[in-house]
Write a protein that holds these residues in place. Structure first.
Motif, PDB file in Angstrom:
ATOM      1  N   SER A 211       0.834  -1.213   0.000  1.00  0.00           N
ATOM      2  CA  SER A 211       0.000   0.000   0.000  1.00  0.00           C
ATOM      3  C   SER A 211       0.866   1.260   0.000  1.00  0.00           C
ATOM      4  O   SER A 211       0.870   2.036   0.963  1.00  0.00           O
ATOM      5  CB  SER A 211      -0.941   0.008   1.206  1.00  0.00           C
ATOM      6  N   PRO A 212       1.606   1.515  -1.092  1.00  0.00           N
ATOM      7  CA  PRO A 212       2.557   2.637  -1.109  1.00  0.00           C
ATOM      8  C   PRO A 212       1.911   3.994  -0.830  1.00  0.00           C
ATOM      9  O   PRO A 212       2.464   4.805  -0.090  1.00  0.00           O
ATOM     10  CB  PRO A 212       3.144   2.581  -2.523  1.00  0.00           C
ATOM     11  N   VAL A 213       0.755   4.267  -1.467  1.00  0.00           N
ATOM     12  CA  VAL A 213       0.021   5.488  -1.129  1.00  0.00           C
ATOM     13  C   VAL A 213      -0.794   5.156   0.115  1.00  0.00           C
ATOM     14  O   VAL A 213      -1.744   4.388   0.060  1.00  0.00           O
ATOM     15  CB  VAL A 213      -0.892   5.947  -2.282  1.00  0.00           C
ATOM     16  N   GLN A 214      -0.401   5.714   1.242  1.00  0.00           N
ATOM     17  CA  GLN A 214      -0.941   5.273   2.523  1.00  0.00           C
ATOM     18  C   GLN A 214      -2.267   5.949   2.880  1.00  0.00           C
ATOM     19  O   GLN A 214      -3.018   5.420   3.704  1.00  0.00           O
ATOM     20  CB  GLN A 214       0.113   5.488   3.613  1.00  0.00           C
ATOM     21  N   HIS A 215      -2.557   7.077   2.263  1.00  0.00           N
ATOM     22  CA  HIS A 215      -3.843   7.720   2.526  1.00  0.00           C
ATOM     23  C   HIS A 215      -4.138   8.781   1.470  1.00  0.00           C
ATOM     24  O   HIS A 215      -3.237   9.228   0.757  1.00  0.00           O
ATOM     25  CB  HIS A 215      -3.854   8.390   3.911  1.00  0.00           C
ATOM     26  N   PHE A 216      -5.376   9.172   1.394  1.00  0.00           N
ATOM     27  CA  PHE A 216      -5.815  10.432   0.790  1.00  0.00           C
ATOM     28  C   PHE A 216      -6.914  11.002   1.673  1.00  0.00           C
ATOM     29  O   PHE A 216      -7.611  10.268   2.385  1.00  0.00           O
ATOM     30  CB  PHE A 216      -6.338  10.238  -0.644  1.00  0.00           C
ATOM     31  N   MET A 217      -7.053  12.314   1.625  1.00  0.00           N
ATOM     32  CA  MET A 217      -8.067  12.997   2.412  1.00  0.00           C
ATOM     33  C   MET A 217      -9.246  13.385   1.517  1.00  0.00           C
ATOM     34  O   MET A 217      -9.079  13.630   0.314  1.00  0.00           O
ATOM     35  CB  MET A 217      -7.493  14.262   3.059  1.00  0.00           C
ATOM     36  N   ARG A 218     -10.444  13.433   2.096  1.00  0.00           N
ATOM     37  CA  ARG A 218     -11.640  13.895   1.397  1.00  0.00           C
ATOM     38  C   ARG A 218     -12.416  14.845   2.315  1.00  0.00           C
ATOM     39  O   ARG A 218     -12.263  14.806   3.547  1.00  0.00           O
ATOM     40  CB  ARG A 218     -12.545  12.708   1.024  1.00  0.00           C
ATOM     41  N   THR A 219     -13.259  15.684   1.710  1.00  0.00           N
ATOM     42  CA  THR A 219     -14.103  16.602   2.465  1.00  0.00           C
ATOM     43  C   THR A 219     -15.559  16.300   2.172  1.00  0.00           C
ATOM     44  O   THR A 219     -15.960  16.238   1.000  1.00  0.00           O
ATOM     45  CB  THR A 219     -13.789  18.068   2.097  1.00  0.00           C
ATOM     46  N   ALA A 220     -16.355  16.094   3.214  1.00  0.00           N
ATOM     47  CA  ALA A 220     -17.769  15.770   3.047  1.00  0.00           C
ATOM     48  C   ALA A 220     -18.557  16.998   2.605  1.00  0.00           C
ATOM     49  O   ALA A 220     -18.329  18.108   3.089  1.00  0.00           O
ATOM     50  CB  ALA A 220     -18.348  15.237   4.351  1.00  0.00           C
ATOM     51  N   THR A 221     -19.489  16.794   1.667  1.00  0.00           N
ATOM     52  CA  THR A 221     -20.325  17.901   1.190  1.00  0.00           C
ATOM     53  C   THR A 221     -21.683  17.935   1.884  1.00  0.00           C
ATOM     54  O   THR A 221     -22.394  18.929   1.789  1.00  0.00           O
ATOM     55  CB  THR A 221     -20.555  17.794  -0.323  1.00  0.00           C
ATOM     56  N   GLU A 222     -22.046  16.857   2.573  1.00  0.00           N
ATOM     57  CA  GLU A 222     -23.315  16.793   3.282  1.00  0.00           C
ATOM     58  C   GLU A 222     -23.200  15.813   4.439  1.00  0.00           C
ATOM     59  O   GLU A 222     -22.274  14.997   4.486  1.00  0.00           O
ATOM     60  CB  GLU A 222     -24.451  16.364   2.346  1.00  0.00           C
ATOM     61  N   ASP A 223     -24.121  15.911   5.381  1.00  0.00           N
ATOM     62  CA  ASP A 223     -24.108  14.989   6.512  1.00  0.00           C
ATOM     63  C   ASP A 223     -24.264  13.557   6.003  1.00  0.00           C
ATOM     64  O   ASP A 223     -25.136  13.269   5.172  1.00  0.00           O
ATOM     65  CB  ASP A 223     -25.246  15.309   7.479  1.00  0.00           C
ATOM     66  N   THR A 224     -23.427  12.662   6.507  1.00  0.00           N
ATOM     67  CA  THR A 224     -23.430  11.262   6.056  1.00  0.00           C
ATOM     68  C   THR A 224     -23.253  10.348   7.249  1.00  0.00           C
ATOM     69  O   THR A 224     -22.433  10.616   8.139  1.00  0.00           O
ATOM     70  CB  THR A 224     -22.287  11.015   5.056  1.00  0.00           C
ATOM     71  N   GLN A 225     -23.995   9.256   7.241  1.00  0.00           N
ATOM     72  CA  GLN A 225     -23.965   8.316   8.350  1.00  0.00           C
ATOM     73  C   GLN A 225     -23.022   7.155   8.062  1.00  0.00           C
ATOM     74  O   GLN A 225     -23.065   6.554   6.986  1.00  0.00           O
ATOM     75  CB  GLN A 225     -25.377   7.780   8.617  1.00  0.00           C
ATOM     76  N   PHE A 226     -22.183   6.848   9.033  1.00  0.00           N
ATOM     77  CA  PHE A 226     -21.343   5.650   9.011  1.00  0.00           C
ATOM     78  C   PHE A 226     -21.660   4.885  10.299  1.00  0.00           C
ATOM     79  O   PHE A 226     -21.088   5.162  11.354  1.00  0.00           O
ATOM     80  CB  PHE A 226     -19.857   6.007   8.969  1.00  0.00           C
ATOM     81  N   GLY A 227     -22.595   3.954  10.217  1.00  0.00           N
ATOM     82  CA  GLY A 227     -23.033   3.272  11.431  1.00  0.00           C
ATOM     83  C   GLY A 227     -23.642   4.276  12.392  1.00  0.00           C
ATOM     84  O   GLY A 227     -24.574   5.002  12.054  1.00  0.00           O
TER      85      GLY A 227
END
Length: 433
Positions: A317-333
């Motif tokens: 997994s050479p690219v270890q992360h990327f960041m994102r910005t949420a555009t609306e409220d979203t549920q994760f569990g």
């Protein structure tokens, strides 16, 4: 931003580049967080970084990667940085006429409608049909690289001798960079991606302040931009069939692309196009050197080479992360990610999720349904994934022809980096065929 908050110790482990040099300990942290709080808030223990949500499950990483309307790249830094680094990027880019939290305007930081228009400029060039036209050229380079390793044996450090120069040379040929400039390209890439590691940033300093790291990275980017603007001018005057010419003469909606977009395109192809493949290549050799039975099995059955390649990309997994910005409220569990919140897709954690990959820390060239997310997914899936697979396959075919056995000859070392990571040394001892 509300929800479960990681302990200061876990938060430090996620954001400290030194953590990723201690691979198994980092995986231990991700395993525990995935089991206890798979979507967890990371708050900087020092206050130097803005808070963000860490995603450790494969399914969550895939969901965010494919939803390019609800989770954007451009509003915040696409690569994790501190507050000072983002402020400096905004200051520098504002002086260039287009303020951005991302210093480089590359494909990985852009959203629609601009992103797909820029991606289409070179997308066909990197498809398998076109890559077949240069396969013989890459195969010849793979053979020469394998011969160089054998000549240096029976002991050698695989990274500087093979894993680093081989993909670098392939990508530079594609870009039309003269061979004599390849050391400069490697140096700048390592400074840009390895600014947190004293061996890669070439300072020899084990502890740098965030501001010092930012200055190293920004200096490398500036040198890249100057170099590639010169290359673009050459290609406009004397066009050829390489990718450099495509970018130098590219237009979108009837207008030439901007100098900033052009420089960003060159940089992402030149730097990410070889550094990540180098890391996966080194990871594959480490795995084979640690497992003589698997090496013997693959040497006897070359149909498993593609399995080596795919598993190495997941495992490393050479690219270890990327960041994102949420555009609306979203549920994760039970967790609600609010509009405007910052999220980290951690590919290391996702590619070691046991729900998707049984016994994930085991390197297995015969692993079935290896649907890793190391290349990303959706609209931002890596542009050069077919090239990376081709390069690695041809190299290991050449190596297996020339080596009968391999083992470690010392302790491998990993880069201190939160972003592009991997091995910086893999000392091996081998027996030539």
């Amino acid at each position: 931003m509300t929800g479960p908050v990681a302990s200061p110790q876990d938060a430090a482990a996620v954001i400290d580049p030194k953590s990723y040099a201690d691979w198994n300990t980092a995986l231990d942290v991700f395993d525990r967080l995935r089991a206890e709080t798979p979507v967890v808030r990371i708050e900087s223990p020092t206050g130097d970084h803005d808070p963000f949500w860490l995603l450790t499950r494969y399914d969550d990483a895939m969901r965010v990667s494919k939803d390019n309307a609800r989770f954007l790249n451009a509003p915040r830094a696409t690569v994790f940085t501190n507050k000072a680094g983002e402020a400096l990027a905004r200051e520098v880019t504002a002086r260039q006429g287009e303020e951005s939290p991302n210093l480089v305007s590359s494909l990985v930081v852009l959203d629609a409608p601009k992103h797909p228009k820029l991606r289409r400029l070179t997308q066909d060039w990197f498809m398998p049909k076109n890559l077949r036209t240069i396969e013989a050229q890459i195969r010849e380079l793979a053979a020469k690289t394998a011969d160089r390793l054998v000549a240096a044996g029976p002991e050698a450090d695989f990274v500087p001798l093979v894993a680093a120069p081989y993909p670098l040379h392939v990508v530079m040929q594609i870009l039309g960079v003269p061979e004599e400039d390849e050391p400069k390209m490697l140096f700048l890439t390592q400074q840009m991606f390895g600014g947190q590691d004293e061996d890669l940033n070439k300072t020899g300093m084990a502890s740098l302040t965030p501001e010092q790291i930012s200055q190293i990275v920004f200096g490398a980017v500036a040198e890249f931009e100057t170099y590639f603007e010169g290359l673009a001018a050459q290609r406009r005057a004397n066009p050829t069939s390489d990718v450099a010419t495509i970018l130098a003469t590219a237009t979108i909606d009837g207008e030439p692309i901007s100098a900033r977009d052009r420089a960003g395109y060159y940089i992402i192809v030149a730097a990410a196009g070889h550094d990540t493949t180098s890391a996966s290549t080194a990871g594959a050799m480490l795995a084979l050197a640690q497992d003589p039975e698997q090496f013997a099995r693959v040497k006897a059955d070359r149909s498993l080479v593609s399995g080596i390649v795919e598993e190495a990309i997941r495992w490393t997994s050479p690219v270890q992360h990327f960041m994102r910005t949420a555009t609306e409220d979203t549920q994760f569990g039970d967790v609600t990610v609010k509009a405007g919140d910052w999220l980290m897709i951690n590919y290391v954690a996702a590619n070691h999720d046991p729900a998707q990959f049984p016994d994930p820390r085991r390197f297995d060239a015969t692993r079935e349904n290896n649907r890793h997310i190391a290349f990303g997914a959706g609209a931002h899936q890596c542009l050069g994934l077919h090239l990376a697979r081709l390069e690695m396959r041809l190299l290991f075919e050449a190596l297996l022809d020339r080596i009968d056995s391999v083992e470690l000859a010392g302790e491998p070392k990993r880069a201190k980096s939160t972003f592009v990571g991997g091995l910086k040394t893999v000392p091996i001892r081998f027996k030539a065929a």
